[in-house]
Design a protein around this motif. Structure first.
Motif, PDB file in Angstrom:
ATOM      1  N   VAL A  18      -4.812  -2.759  -3.775  1.00  0.00           N
ATOM      2  CA  VAL A  18      -5.915  -1.884  -4.220  1.00  0.00           C
ATOM      3  C   VAL A  18      -7.208  -2.272  -3.503  1.00  0.00           C
ATOM      4  CG1 VAL A  18      -7.333  -1.271  -6.225  1.00  0.00           C
ATOM      5  CG2 VAL A  18      -4.847  -1.499  -6.477  1.00  0.00           C
ATOM      6  N   GLN A  19      -7.483  -3.576  -3.478  1.00  0.00           N
ATOM      7  CA  GLN A  19      -8.755  -4.000  -2.883  1.00  0.00           C
ATOM      8  C   GLN A  19      -8.733  -3.879  -1.361  1.00  0.00           C
ATOM      9  OE1 GLN A  19      -9.899  -7.747  -4.714  1.00  0.00           O
ATOM     10  NE2 GLN A  19      -9.912  -6.813  -6.746  1.00  0.00           N
ATOM     11  N   GLY A  20      -7.573  -4.106  -0.758  1.00  0.00           N
ATOM     12  CA  GLY A  20      -7.455  -3.911   0.697  1.00  0.00           C
ATOM     13  C   GLY A  20      -7.745  -2.460   1.064  1.00  0.00           C
ATOM     14  N   ALA A  21      -7.248  -1.546   0.245  1.00  0.00           N
ATOM     15  CA  ALA A  21      -7.484  -0.118   0.517  1.00  0.00           C
ATOM     16  C   ALA A  21      -8.966   0.224   0.351  1.00  0.00           C
ATOM     17  CB  ALA A  21      -6.635   0.735  -0.432  1.00  0.00           C
ATOM     18  N   ALA A  22      -9.590  -0.343  -0.666  1.00  0.00           N
ATOM     19  CA  ALA A  22     -11.022  -0.064  -0.887  1.00  0.00           C
ATOM     20  C   ALA A  22     -11.857  -0.626   0.270  1.00  0.00           C
ATOM     21  CB  ALA A  22     -11.464  -0.669  -2.218  1.00  0.00           C
ATOM     22  N   ILE A  23     -11.513  -1.831   0.710  1.00  0.00           N
ATOM     23  CA  ILE A  23     -12.246  -2.437   1.834  1.00  0.00           C
ATOM     24  C   ILE A  23     -12.018  -1.596   3.097  1.00  0.00           C
ATOM     25  CG2 ILE A  23     -12.320  -4.461   3.364  1.00  0.00           C
ATOM     26  CD1 ILE A  23     -11.631  -6.151   0.825  1.00  0.00           C
ATOM     27  N   GLY A  24     -10.761  -1.237   3.308  1.00  0.00           N
ATOM     28  CA  GLY A  24     -10.405  -0.462   4.506  1.00  0.00           C
ATOM     29  C   GLY A  24     -11.156   0.857   4.593  1.00  0.00           C
ATOM     30  N   GLN A  25     -11.485   1.440   3.448  1.00  0.00           N
ATOM     31  CA  GLN A  25     -12.144   2.747   3.465  1.00  0.00           C
ATOM     32  C   GLN A  25     -13.663   2.675   3.327  1.00  0.00           C
ATOM     33  OE1 GLN A  25      -9.727   5.878   1.070  1.00  0.00           O
ATOM     34  NE2 GLN A  25      -9.139   3.875   0.267  1.00  0.00           N
ATOM     35  N   TYR A  26     -14.156   1.714   2.545  1.00  0.00           N
ATOM     36  CA  TYR A  26     -15.565   1.808   2.147  1.00  0.00           C
ATOM     37  C   TYR A  26     -16.466   0.668   2.612  1.00  0.00           C
ATOM     38  CZ  TYR A  26     -13.471   5.350  -0.774  1.00  0.00           C
ATOM     39  OH  TYR A  26     -12.767   6.441  -1.188  1.00  0.00           O
ATOM     40  N   ALA A  27     -15.873  -0.453   3.015  1.00  0.00           N
ATOM     41  CA  ALA A  27     -16.719  -1.597   3.394  1.00  0.00           C
ATOM     42  C   ALA A  27     -17.387  -1.342   4.745  1.00  0.00           C
ATOM     43  CB  ALA A  27     -15.861  -2.862   3.471  1.00  0.00           C
ATOM     44  N   ASP A  28     -18.410  -2.126   5.044  1.00  0.00           N
ATOM     45  CA  ASP A  28     -18.959  -2.141   6.390  1.00  0.00           C
ATOM     46  C   ASP A  28     -17.805  -2.504   7.343  1.00  0.00           C
ATOM     47  OD1 ASP A  28     -21.784  -2.753   7.981  1.00  0.00           O
ATOM     48  OD2 ASP A  28     -20.080  -3.938   8.706  1.00  0.00           O
ATOM     49  N   PRO A  29     -17.666  -1.835   8.474  1.00  0.00           N
ATOM     50  CA  PRO A  29     -16.520  -2.131   9.363  1.00  0.00           C
ATOM     51  C   PRO A  29     -16.498  -3.572   9.876  1.00  0.00           C
ATOM     52  CG  PRO A  29     -17.647  -0.113  10.038  1.00  0.00           C
ATOM     53  CD  PRO A  29     -18.479  -0.707   8.946  1.00  0.00           C
ATOM     54  N   ASP A  30     -17.645  -4.255   9.851  1.00  0.00           N
ATOM     55  CA  ASP A  30     -17.678  -5.651  10.293  1.00  0.00           C
ATOM     56  C   ASP A  30     -17.576  -6.638   9.135  1.00  0.00           C
ATOM     57  OD1 ASP A  30     -17.944  -5.111  13.020  1.00  0.00           O
ATOM     58  OD2 ASP A  30     -20.091  -4.701  12.752  1.00  0.00           O
ATOM     59  N   VAL A  31     -17.168  -6.140   7.974  1.00  0.00           N
ATOM     60  CA  VAL A  31     -17.123  -7.003   6.782  1.00  0.00           C
ATOM     61  C   VAL A  31     -16.310  -8.281   7.046  1.00  0.00           C
ATOM     62  CG1 VAL A  31     -15.081  -5.797   5.842  1.00  0.00           C
ATOM     63  CG2 VAL A  31     -16.599  -7.036   4.295  1.00  0.00           C
ATOM     64  N   LYS A  32     -16.813  -9.374   6.514  1.00  0.00           N
ATOM     65  CA  LYS A  32     -16.068 -10.639   6.570  1.00  0.00           C
ATOM     66  C   LYS A  32     -15.436 -10.843   5.197  1.00  0.00           C
ATOM     67  CE  LYS A  32     -18.822 -13.155   9.970  1.00  0.00           C
ATOM     68  NZ  LYS A  32     -19.227 -11.990  10.750  1.00  0.00           N
ATOM     69  N   ILE A  52      -1.740  -9.316   2.458  1.00  0.00           N
ATOM     70  CA  ILE A  52      -1.558  -8.012   1.795  1.00  0.00           C
ATOM     71  C   ILE A  52      -2.813  -7.145   1.981  1.00  0.00           C
ATOM     72  CG2 ILE A  52      -1.332  -6.879  -0.463  1.00  0.00           C
ATOM     73  CD1 ILE A  52       0.278  -9.382  -1.382  1.00  0.00           C
ATOM     74  N   ALA A  53      -3.968  -7.732   1.749  1.00  0.00           N
ATOM     75  CA  ALA A  53      -5.224  -6.962   1.886  1.00  0.00           C
ATOM     76  C   ALA A  53      -5.388  -6.478   3.320  1.00  0.00           C
ATOM     77  CB  ALA A  53      -6.411  -7.824   1.465  1.00  0.00           C
ATOM     78  N   LYS A  54      -5.107  -7.342   4.267  1.00  0.00           N
ATOM     79  CA  LYS A  54      -5.225  -6.985   5.693  1.00  0.00           C
ATOM     80  C   LYS A  54      -4.270  -5.847   6.054  1.00  0.00           C
ATOM     81  CE  LYS A  54      -2.890  -9.870   8.440  1.00  0.00           C
ATOM     82  NZ  LYS A  54      -1.741  -9.275   9.118  1.00  0.00           N
ATOM     83  N   GLU A  55      -3.028  -5.984   5.632  1.00  0.00           N
ATOM     84  CA  GLU A  55      -2.018  -4.978   5.980  1.00  0.00           C
ATOM     85  C   GLU A  55      -2.362  -3.632   5.344  1.00  0.00           C
ATOM     86  OE1 GLU A  55       0.822  -5.238   8.103  1.00  0.00           O
ATOM     87  OE2 GLU A  55      -0.383  -7.001   8.664  1.00  0.00           O
ATOM     88  N   THR A  56      -2.921  -3.662   4.142  1.00  0.00           N
ATOM     89  CA  THR A  56      -3.272  -2.409   3.468  1.00  0.00           C
ATOM     90  C   THR A  56      -4.487  -1.771   4.148  1.00  0.00           C
ATOM     91  OG1 THR A  56      -2.546  -3.464   1.438  1.00  0.00           O
ATOM     92  CG2 THR A  56      -3.621  -1.351   1.214  1.00  0.00           C
ATOM     93  N   ALA A  57      -5.481  -2.596   4.448  1.00  0.00           N
ATOM     94  CA  ALA A  57      -6.708  -2.071   5.072  1.00  0.00           C
ATOM     95  C   ALA A  57      -6.415  -1.483   6.453  1.00  0.00           C
ATOM     96  CB  ALA A  57      -7.739  -3.186   5.186  1.00  0.00           C
ATOM     97  N   LYS A  58      -5.449  -2.095   7.130  1.00  0.00           N
ATOM     98  CA  LYS A  58      -5.083  -1.690   8.494  1.00  0.00           C
ATOM     99  C   LYS A  58      -4.777  -0.195   8.584  1.00  0.00           C
ATOM    100  CE  LYS A  58      -0.996  -3.210  10.703  1.00  0.00           C
ATOM    101  NZ  LYS A  58      -0.161  -4.401  10.929  1.00  0.00           N
ATOM    102  N   LYS A  59      -4.215   0.345   7.502  1.00  0.00           N
ATOM    103  CA  LYS A  59      -3.813   1.760   7.509  1.00  0.00           C
ATOM    104  C   LYS A  59      -5.009   2.684   7.721  1.00  0.00           C
ATOM    105  CE  LYS A  59       0.023   0.487   4.559  1.00  0.00           C
ATOM    106  NZ  LYS A  59       0.397   0.145   3.202  1.00  0.00           N
ATOM    107  N   PHE A  60      -6.221   2.194   7.444  1.00  0.00           N
ATOM    108  CA  PHE A  60      -7.410   3.042   7.581  1.00  0.00           C
ATOM    109  C   PHE A  60      -8.119   2.833   8.924  1.00  0.00           C
ATOM    110  CE2 PHE A  60      -6.504   2.234   3.163  1.00  0.00           C
ATOM    111  CZ  PHE A  60      -6.395   3.515   2.668  1.00  0.00           C
ATOM    112  N   GLY A  61      -7.691   1.791   9.665  1.00  0.00           N
ATOM    113  CA  GLY A  61      -8.156   1.597  11.040  1.00  0.00           C
ATOM    114  C   GLY A  61      -9.650   1.367  11.226  1.00  0.00           C
TER     115      GLY A  61
END
Ligand code: NAD
Ligand code: LMR
Length: 330
Positions: free
Chosen positions: A112-126, A140-149
């Motif tokens: 859930v959080q990986g998806a939120a980061i992937g879509q809404y965070a600053d693209p340079d988020v640490k 898990i977070a990385k792999e989920t966020a990856k889907k949003f590129g």
């Protein structure tokens, strides 16, 4: 002129690590004494009342650098435009459990959080994952966020810094040298008892500390088990898992990543690029040097037979954990 505030998301803000972390972030210990911050606090709906109490205390500190605070139970709000994300919120283990026993329960939090980061965070988020088992949760977070590129995979990291700090303290006590004088330590692998605290390269004022200690049995029978099982020893003593030292390590990890490690090695759990035979993508503790907001692996270290065996052991565990969450990521 004052700097633009940095948005810092902390999940599990009502928890015990949160309570040790937030005040130090707001006082400038993580991002610098001239860097205003906006805290974006995430916790579960039932914890919102407690989060409000923490915010009241933050207000009562009148921190000059605290430019704003929001509290929410919605990850999409908590990670909106965030620049630094500390993923702490997750169940801790109790006595008799291993951290990987938490995987089934905590893993979903990180999709859930990986998806939120992937879509809404600053693209340079640490991103730093603290919630256990932190390497695989970061994976898990990385792999989920990856889907949003939008966010680089390398920006997802896991906390091995507590293990690094624990190892430094043990080495200082054994060698009689100050913590401050010890350079070039690394903790390879998983934040679990299989981690490999490797002090072969450690120096103190030019002396090799392994040669100084000159006690291979101490390494095998005392140092490695003490560092590897320190979390369990703290749970046994306190009845609760480490909190202040975990918060301290999180501050160290992000501070060095953002402000630089001055040429010194620090340990970060980062997605592998294949170096040292670690399969690409696995989040693995390695030595890095940080500068200008980036980390760089220390490459080309000699891996002797004992180290190869220990690294293989911790890798095997991470590969098993990765296999255990494959369905979740499918
Ligand atoms: P805690 O139980 O005191 O606090 C956890 C907080 O997270 C609670 O407020 C809870 O409501 C919240 N939470 C749970 N699910 C959430 C979700 N989906 N979204 C947002 N918040 C959520 O625990 P703690 O002692 O603060 O520890 C937190 C985690 O950190 C645990 O998993 C623990 O094992 C881990 N930890 C890791 C390290 C490390 O070195 N990597 C060190 C210490 C602790
Ligand atoms: C620690 O190392 O102290 C934390 O990961 C908490 C734990 O479960 O050991």
């Amino acid at each position: 002129m004052s700097k633009t505030p940095v948005r810092v998301t902390v999940t599990g803000a009502a928890g015990q690590i949160g309570y040790s972390l937030l005040f130090r972030i707001a006082s400038g210990e993580m991002l610098g004494k001239d860097q205003p911050v906006i805290l974006q606090l995430l916790d579960l709906p039932q914890a919102q009342k407690a989060v409000k109490g923490v915010i009241m205390e933050l207000e009562d500190c009148a921190f000059p650098l605290l430019a704003g605070v929001i509290a929410t139970d919605d990850p999409n709000v908590a990670f909106k435009d965030t620049n630094v994300a500390l993923l702490v919120g997750a169940r801790p283990r109790g006595p008799g459990m291993e951290r990987k026993d938490l995987l089934t329960e905590n893993a979903k939090i990180f999709t859930v959080q990986g998806a939120a980061i992937g879509q809404y965070a600053d693209p340079d988020v640490k991103v730093l994952v603290v919630g256990n088992p932190c390497n695989t949760n970061a994976y898990i977070a990385k792999e989920t966020a990856k889907k949003f590129g939008r966010v680089k995979e390398g920006n997802f990291t896991a906390m091995l810094r507590l293990d690094h700090n624990r190892a430094l303290s043990q080495l200082a006590a054994k060698s009689g040298r100050s913590v401050d004088s010890l350079k070039s330590l690394v903790v390879w692998g998983n934040h679990s008892p299989t981690m490999y605290a490797d002090y072969r390269f450690v120096t103190s004022n030019g002396d090799n500390v392994k040669a100084l200690i000159n006690d291979e049995a101490w390494n095998r029978d005392t140092f490695l088990p003490t560092v590897g099982k320190r979390g369990a020893a703290i749970i046994e003593a306190r009845g609760l898992s480490s909190a202040a030292s975990a918060a301290n390590a999180a501050i160290d990890h992000i501070r060095d990543w953002v402000l630089g490690s001055n040429g010194e090695w620090v340990t970060m759990g980062i997605p592998s690029d294949g170096s040292y035979g670690i399969p690409e993508g696995i989040v693995f503790g390695v030595p890095v040097i940080t500068a200008n907001g980036e980390y760089k692996r220390v490459e080309g270290l000699e891996i002797d037979a004992f180290s190869a065996e220990r690294i293989a052991l911790t890798l095997k565990e991470l590969e098993e954990e990765r296999a255990g969450v494959a369905d979740l990521l499918a």
